[in-house]
Design a protein around this motif. Structure first.
Motif, PDB file in Angstrom:
ATOM      1  N   MET A   1       0.854  -1.196   0.000  1.00 10.58           N
ATOM      2  CA  MET A   1       0.000   0.000   0.000  1.00 10.58           C
ATOM      3  C   MET A   1       0.886   1.242   0.000  1.00 10.58           C
ATOM      4  O   MET A   1       1.841   1.313   0.776  1.00 10.58           O
ATOM      5  CB  MET A   1      -0.904  -0.002   1.231  1.00 10.58           C
ATOM      6  CG  MET A   1      -1.964   1.094   1.222  1.00 10.58           C
ATOM      7  SD  MET A   1      -2.896   1.149   2.775  1.00 10.58           S
ATOM      8  CE  MET A   1      -3.461  -0.547   2.930  1.00 10.58           C
ATOM      9  N   PRO A   2       0.610   2.244  -0.849  1.00  8.76           N
ATOM     10  CA  PRO A   2       1.467   3.430  -0.900  1.00  8.76           C
ATOM     11  C   PRO A   2       1.297   4.297   0.344  1.00  8.76           C
ATOM     12  O   PRO A   2       0.239   4.311   0.977  1.00  8.76           O
ATOM     13  CB  PRO A   2       0.978   4.159  -2.147  1.00  8.76           C
ATOM     14  CG  PRO A   2      -0.450   3.744  -2.287  1.00  8.76           C
ATOM     15  CD  PRO A   2      -0.495   2.316  -1.820  1.00  8.76           C
ATOM     16  N   ASP A   3       2.358   5.029   0.658  1.00  8.89           N
ATOM     17  CA  ASP A   3       2.225   6.001   1.741  1.00  8.89           C
ATOM     18  C   ASP A   3       1.753   7.338   1.176  1.00  8.89           C
ATOM     19  O   ASP A   3       1.618   7.511  -0.040  1.00  8.89           O
ATOM     20  CB  ASP A   3       3.523   6.132   2.543  1.00  8.89           C
ATOM     21  CG  ASP A   3       4.702   6.648   1.727  1.00  8.89           C
ATOM     22  OD1 ASP A   3       4.479   7.269   0.671  1.00  8.89           O
ATOM     23  OD2 ASP A   3       5.854   6.428   2.144  1.00  8.89           O
TER      24      ASP A   3
ATOM     25  N   GLU B   1       0.516   4.804   5.504  1.00 11.42           N
ATOM     26  CA  GLU B   1      -0.083   4.158   4.341  1.00 11.42           C
ATOM     27  C   GLU B   1      -1.543   4.591   4.214  1.00 11.42           C
ATOM     28  O   GLU B   1      -2.227   4.846   5.212  1.00 11.42           O
ATOM     29  CB  GLU B   1       0.010   2.643   4.461  1.00 11.42           C
ATOM     30  CG  GLU B   1       1.444   2.133   4.418  1.00 11.42           C
ATOM     31  CD  GLU B   1       1.531   0.615   4.459  1.00 11.42           C
ATOM     32  OE1 GLU B   1       0.538  -0.030   4.867  1.00 11.42           O
ATOM     33  OE2 GLU B   1       2.574   0.061   4.057  1.00 11.42           O
ATOM     34  N   THR B   2      -2.012   4.654   2.973  1.00 13.38           N
ATOM     35  CA  THR B   2      -3.376   5.126   2.744  1.00 13.38           C
ATOM     36  C   THR B   2      -3.979   4.482   1.505  1.00 13.38           C
ATOM     37  O   THR B   2      -3.262   4.198   0.530  1.00 13.38           O
ATOM     38  CB  THR B   2      -3.410   6.660   2.596  1.00 13.38           C
ATOM     39  OG1 THR B   2      -4.762   7.078   2.380  1.00 13.38           O
ATOM     40  CG2 THR B   2      -2.549   7.126   1.422  1.00 13.38           C
ATOM     41  N   ARG B   3      -5.276   4.249   1.559  1.00 11.16           N
ATOM     42  CA  ARG B   3      -6.004   3.747   0.393  1.00 11.16           C
ATOM     43  C   ARG B   3      -6.797   4.862  -0.303  1.00 11.16           C
ATOM     44  O   ARG B   3      -7.450   4.623  -1.311  1.00 11.16           O
ATOM     45  CB  ARG B   3      -6.981   2.635   0.817  1.00 11.16           C
ATOM     46  CG  ARG B   3      -6.313   1.388   1.383  1.00 11.16           C
ATOM     47  CD  ARG B   3      -7.343   0.323   1.695  1.00 11.16           C
ATOM     48  NE  ARG B   3      -6.751  -0.848   2.311  1.00 11.16           N
ATOM     49  CZ  ARG B   3      -6.159  -1.843   1.643  1.00 11.16           C
ATOM     50  NH1 ARG B   3      -6.104  -1.792   0.314  1.00 11.16           N
ATOM     51  NH2 ARG B   3      -5.641  -2.863   2.297  1.00 11.16           N
TER      52      ARG B   3
ATOM     53  N   ASN C   1      11.091   8.149  -1.537  1.00  8.50           N
ATOM     54  CA  ASN C   1      10.529   7.509  -2.732  1.00  8.50           C
ATOM     55  C   ASN C   1      11.552   7.402  -3.862  1.00  8.50           C
ATOM     56  O   ASN C   1      11.244   6.864  -4.921  1.00  8.50           O
ATOM     57  CB  ASN C   1       9.310   8.292  -3.227  1.00  8.50           C
ATOM     58  CG  ASN C   1       8.093   8.056  -2.365  1.00  8.50           C
ATOM     59  OD1 ASN C   1       7.389   7.064  -2.513  1.00  8.50           O
ATOM     60  ND2 ASN C   1       7.861   8.968  -1.427  1.00  8.50           N
TER      61      ASN C   1
ATOM     62  N   ARG D   1       3.935   9.126  -1.411  1.00  9.26           N
ATOM     63  CA  ARG D   1       3.944   8.499  -2.741  1.00  9.26           C
ATOM     64  C   ARG D   1       2.651   8.807  -3.497  1.00  9.26           C
ATOM     65  O   ARG D   1       2.665   9.050  -4.714  1.00  9.26           O
ATOM     66  CB  ARG D   1       4.146   6.991  -2.617  1.00  9.26           C
ATOM     67  CG  ARG D   1       4.207   6.259  -3.962  1.00  9.26           C
ATOM     68  CD  ARG D   1       5.306   6.834  -4.856  1.00  9.26           C
ATOM     69  NE  ARG D   1       5.290   6.287  -6.192  1.00  9.26           N
ATOM     70  CZ  ARG D   1       6.115   5.310  -6.627  1.00  9.26           C
ATOM     71  NH1 ARG D   1       6.991   4.778  -5.800  1.00  9.26           N
ATOM     72  NH2 ARG D   1       6.043   4.895  -7.854  1.00  9.26           N
TER      73      ARG D   1
END
Length: 573
Positions: A1-3, A177-179, A34, A6
Motif C-alpha cells: 500500500m502506498p504512503d 499508508e493510505t487507500r 521515494n 507516494r
C-alpha cells in the motif's frame, strides 16, 4: 500500500507535472524516500531538482508554472525552509501564479512541547502567516484522511484566478499508508463560462459591426489555446494586437500585426494606437488593471468609441478602462464564440473594413524609441546590449529580472517565439529570474536567456550552479552598472553608498560554479562573445558593463504617473 508522500508524488505526475524543486530536509524525508537508489524502476514519474536555496526553488516553481501553464511545485522543510521560500510565494501570489508549496513539519505529538521548528498553532503557526498570499494554507496532523487535504489543495490550485497554495504534513503522516485516491483535476481545469449569454451576444455584435478593431491581450489571456486563437483571428481578419506588460509575448512581436507592448516601458506603436489614434473599437481581453499594465493609469485608454473589457476575473472587471463595456467570460470560450460569429458575418460582406488603414497607420509609428549614438566615453548603452542579444539569440525564451534592465528588455527585446518572454511584474522581486529561468527550461526544454543585473546577481546568483548541475541551456546576461540602478535613477540625491555597489567579477564567479564566464566591456566584445556561444549548449554567463546613467524608455509612463499623482493630490485623496 502506498504512503501519503507516494500518493501525492504520483498524483503530481498524473497532473502532468514533470519536476519539483526542493532543498532537502529531515521533515520531508517522506518525499525523498521515494527515490531510493535500489529501486529505480519504482521511482515516481516526477523528478526532484535540488536548488541552492528555497527562495530559488520557489522562483523555479513559479517559472515552471508560467511556462508549463499548470502549477509548479516547491518542496521545503517547514520552518526555516518555508520561511526562505516566502518571498517567492509572495511574488507568485502578486502575479497570480499557481505555485504549490509542499512541506513536512514536526511529527504528531511534538506540538505544544516547544519542539525544534514547531510551525503548528502552538509554535510559529506558519499556515496563519501564509493565509494572505495563498488560496489554501493547510497543515495535516492526522493520518485518518490525509489525501482529502491533498484533493482540496488541488481544487484550489485550478480555481480562477489562480494563486499559490501551501500544504504541510506532519513528518510521520507522510509515511502513513493510505487507500484514499487522489483527485484528477482534468475535469476542473477546462474553460469556465461564468457570464450572461445576452451580454455575450451584445458585446460580439458591437465588435462585428465596427469598422476597425484592435485587441489588447492581458495575462489572463496568455495561454496556448488563446494565443493560437488570437493569432488565427488576427491573420484572417487583419486585427492589430498589442500586449500588456505582464503578457508580453502572448502575441509574437515579429508578427506583422503586432503592436508591441502597451504599458510601462511600452512601445510607441501600441501606446499611440490605443490612446492617441484609437480604432472604432478596442477589445481588452484578460487585462489586469495594474499600474504598469495601464501605463500609469492613463485615462486615454478609454478614448475609442467602444471600449470592451472581457475577463474571467471579477476582481479586474471594469478597472482597466473605467466606463468601458464589460463582460465576465472565459477568454478562450469568448474567442471561440467570436470566431464563429465572424465567419457568419463575413459571409454577408467584409468585416472591419477600416482595419487595413489602421494597420498602415500603426506601421508608420516606430516600434522603439530611438537610441542615442554610441559614445566611446561611456559604457555600453543597456538598450544596445538588449538589441545585440536579440539579434544573436532571437530564438531563446527571454526571462527578465527586476531593475532598470527590465525597462530596456520590455521595450527593445522583440519576441520571435510563442510566449517567449517572462518577468515578475506586480511585486518585482530582484533575483527572481535566476531561478525562474531554470523552471522555464524544465517546462519547455528550450534554450533560455536571462537579462538581469548585478544587484539581482548578489541576491540569487548562486542558482547558476543549479542550472549547471542539471545541464540547462541558459545564457545569463548580467548587466553591471555598479549600482541598484532603479534606486540610483529614482533618487540621485541619495548618498552614493545607498545605491552604488562594489565591483565584482561575475565571469570568475560563473567559472567557480562550473559555468562559462565572459567579461564584456564594449559592443565589439559582446558581438564576439555572442557569435562564439550562440549555438553552444550549456550555461554561459555574460558580465556586461553598461552605462548607469542611460535613461529608461518609460517617458509616457512617467508623465502619466505624475499626472495621476497630481490629480490625487488635488482631490485630497
Amino acid at each position: 500500500m502506498p504512503d501519503v508522500s507516494r500518493v501525492i508524488l504520483d498524483s503530481l505526475g498524473s497532473e502532468g507535472v514533470s519536476v519539483f524543486f526542493m532543498v532537502p530536509g529531515k521533515m520531508i524525508n517522506g518525499f525523498m524516500s521515494n527515490y531510493r537508489a535500489a529501486e529505480p524502476g519504482n521511482h515516481p514519474r516526477i523528478a526532484p531538482v535540488i536548488a541552492a536555496a528555497e527562495g530559488g526553488a520557489a522562483a523555479m516553481a513559479d517559472g515552471y508554472a508560467r511556462a508549463a501553464e499548470t502549477f509548479g511545485v516547491v518542496v521545503a522543510l517547514d520552518g526555516p525552509g518555508v520561511a526562505n521560500a516566502v518571498g517567492g510565494l509572495v511574488n507568485a501570489a502578486a502575479d497570480r501564479s499557481p505555485v504549490l508549496l509542499l512541506s513536512g513539519h514536526v511529527p504528531t505529538g511534538f506540538d505544544a512541547h516547544d519542539a525544534l521548528q514547531d510551525v503548528t498553532p502552538t509554535g510559529l503557526d506558519i499556515a496563519a502567516m501564509l493565509t494572505p498570499v495563498t488560496s489554501s494554507a493547510l497543515q495535516v496532523r492526522d493520518a485518518r484522511h490525509p489525501i482529502r487535504y491533498w484533493n482540496r489543495t488541488l481544487r484550489k490550485l485550478v480555481e480562477q484566478p489562480t494563486r499559490p497554495a501551501y500544504l504541510s504534513y506532519a513528518a510521520d503522516v507522510l509515511f502513513a499508508e493510505t487507500r484514499e485516491p487522489a483527485l484528477a483535476t482534468g475535469s476542473l481545469s477546462g474553460p469556465r463560462v461564468i457570464g450572461d449569454r445576452r451580454d455575450l451576444d451584445r458585446v460580439v455584435s458591437v465588435l462585428n459591426r465596427s469598422g476597425s478593431v484592435a485587441v489588447l491581450l492581458g495575462s489572463h489571456a496568455d495561454n496556448k489555446a488563446v494565443r493560437r486563437l488570437m493569432t488565427r483571428l488576427s491573420e484572417v481578419y487583419g486585427i492589430p494586437v498589442g500586449c500588456t506588460v505582464d503578457a508580453k509575448g502572448a502575441f509574437t512581436e515579429t508578427h506583422p500585426n503586432s503592436l508591441g507592448v502597451y504599458g510601462y516601458s511600452g512601445n510607441p506603436r501600441a501606446i499611440d494606437l490605443f490612446t492617441r489614434q484609437p480604432p472604432e473599437t478596442v477589445l481588452l481581453l484578460g487585462c489586469r488593471p495594474s499600474q504598469w499594465n495601464t501605463n500609469g493609469w492613463d485615462p486615454a485608454i478609454g478614448g475609442a468609441r467602444h471600449v470592451i473589457e472581457v475577463t474571467s476575473d471579477l476582481e479586474d472587471l471594469g478597472n482597466f478602462a473605467p466606463g468601458s463595456d464589460t463582460l465576465v467570460w472565459d477568454e478562450e470560450s469568448f474567442l471561440r464564440h467570436w470566431e464563429s460569429t465572424l465567419r457568419e458575418t463575413a459571409e454577408a460582406g467584409p468585416v472591419f473594413s477600416d482595419n487595413a488603414r489602421l494597420r498602415e497607420r500603426a506601421a508608420r509609428t516606430p516600434l522603439h524609441e530611438p537610441l542615442p549614438d554610441a559614445d566611446p566615453a561611456h559604457a555600453l548603452h543597456p538598450a544596445r546590449a538588449v538589441q545585440m542579444l536579440n539579434t544573436w539569440l532571437p530564438d531563446r525564451v527571454c526571462v527578465v529580472d527586476s531593475g532598470n534592465h527590465r525597462s530596456f528588455a520590455t521595450h527593445y527585446w522583440t519576441t520571435a517565439v510563442d510566449a517567449g518572454f517572462y518577468s515578475s511584474t506586480s511585486m518585482g522581486v530582484m533575483g527572481w529570474a535566476f531561478g525562474a529561468a531554470i523552471g522555464v527550461s524544465f517546462a519547455r526544454e528550450e534554450p533560455c536567456l536571462v537579462i538581469t543585473g548585478d544587484g539581482c546577481a548578489l541576491m540569487n546568483g548562486m542558482e547558476i550552479q543549479t542550472a549547471v548541475r542539471y545541464g540547462r541551456n541558459i545564457v545569463y546576461a548580467i548587466f553591471d552598472n555598479s549600482s541598484y540602478g532603479a534606486t540610483y535613477m529614482n533618487n540621485k540625491q541619495n548618498l552614493p553608498e545607498l545605491s552604488v555597489l562594489p565591483g565584482h567579477d561575475w565571469a570568475k564567479f560563473a567559472e567557480a560554479v562550473g559555468a562559462n564566464g565572459f567579461r564584456v566591456n564594449s559592443a565589439d566584445e559582446l558581438d564576439t562573445v555572442l557569435q562564439k556561444i550562440k549555438d553552444v549548449h550549456g550555461v554561459h554567463v555574460l558580465h556586461i558593463l553598461v552605462d548607469r546613467d542611460a535613461a529608461t524608455p518609460a517617458r509616457t509612463y512617467r508623465a502619466n504617473l505624475k499626472a495621476f499623482e497630481q490629480a490625487k493630490s488635488g482631490s485630497g485623496a
